[in-house]
Design an enzyme around this catalytic site. Structure first.
Site, short mmCIF file in Angstrom:
data_model
loop_
_atom_site.label_atom_id
_atom_site.label_comp_id
_atom_site.label_asym_id
_atom_site.label_seq_id
_atom_site.Cartn_x
_atom_site.Cartn_y
_atom_site.Cartn_z
N ASP A 36 0.85 -1.19 0.00
CA ASP A 36 0.00 0.00 0.00
C ASP A 36 0.88 1.24 0.00
OD1 ASP A 36 -2.39 -1.45 0.11
OD2 ASP A 36 -2.30 -1.57 2.30
N ASP B 55 -7.19 -1.28 -4.35
CA ASP B 55 -8.23 -0.92 -3.39
C ASP B 55 -9.11 0.19 -3.93
OD1 ASP B 55 -7.11 -2.71 -1.56
OD2 ASP B 55 -5.84 -1.18 -0.65
#
Length: 215
Positions: A145, A179
């Protein structure tokens, strides 16, 4: 919408997601951050062992179960996309389904392979691609991420009940393109579901019966 257009959308999202993840993984130390546009958009490297936005689930076994769930969800997604394309669903809905599928596939690649193709990232070590030994086995990779948008970072006024004087941060999660793709698809479906699933009921007209009397 044609299948090749859907395939192109998926490939572009997965490619962009993986290129950015590999770049961050091989250039950033753990939790290293750099501003992109001021303080409201930053690249911050973290690794997520669980679900989206840093959520976790059940240790090593939970990690394996989650990866297998993603794997079967992607397999189902292939069938589902083919089905809604064949049935000529609304183009917007097909695009949203493709976004969700692409995001799931992007994170699945991390979970399945990243433990084998990267070595460990740390606060002192930048990972290398294709080392002699990876940091984990098959199905135990960690999702990379990096996108951080602390749009509002302020201290709430002291006169505010309960939260007065506390720090307020919006938006705090660190996430990736996969995401974002999943979230965009889901939110768009929720916002435009009436348009996507509108039923066109044909109006059936019945011929009027003419009655007459014979004089």
């Amino acid at each position: 919408m044609k299948g090749r257009n859907v395939t192109l959308i998926i490939l572009l999202i997965v490619l962009a997601d993986q290129v950015l993840k590999i770049y961050i993984k091989t250039h950033y130390l753990m939790q290293e951050s750099h501003s992109v546009f001021g303080n409201w958009f930053q690249l911050v490297f973290i690794e997520n062992e669980g679900m989206a936005y840093g959520l976790k689930f059940g240790g090593d076994w939970g990690k394996m179960i989650l990866t297998l769930f993603r794997f079967f969800a992607v397999i189902f997604g292939v069938w589902y996309l083919k089905d809604i394309i064949r049935k000529k669903y609304h183009t917007g809905f097909i695009v949203c389904a493709a976004l969700i599928f692409a995001g799931a596939l992007g994170n699945l690649i991390d979970s399945m392979f990243y433990g084998m193709i990267f070595d460990e990232s740390s606060y002192m070590n930048v990972a290398t691609l294709f080392p002699k030994h990876g940091y984990a086995g098959f199905l135990h990779g960690r999702v990379v991420d990096m996108l951080y948008f602390p749009v509002i970072d302020t201290t709430l006024p002291k006169w505010l009940p309960f939260w007065g004087g506390n720090n307020f941060l919006f938006f705090s999660p660190i996430f990736n393109l996969a995401d974002a793709s999943i979230s965009s698809g889901v939110i768009a479906i929720l916002l435009f579901q009436k348009r996507f699933f509108r039923q066109h009921n044909p109006v059936i007209s019945h011929p009027k019966e003419e009655t007459g009397t014979i004089a």
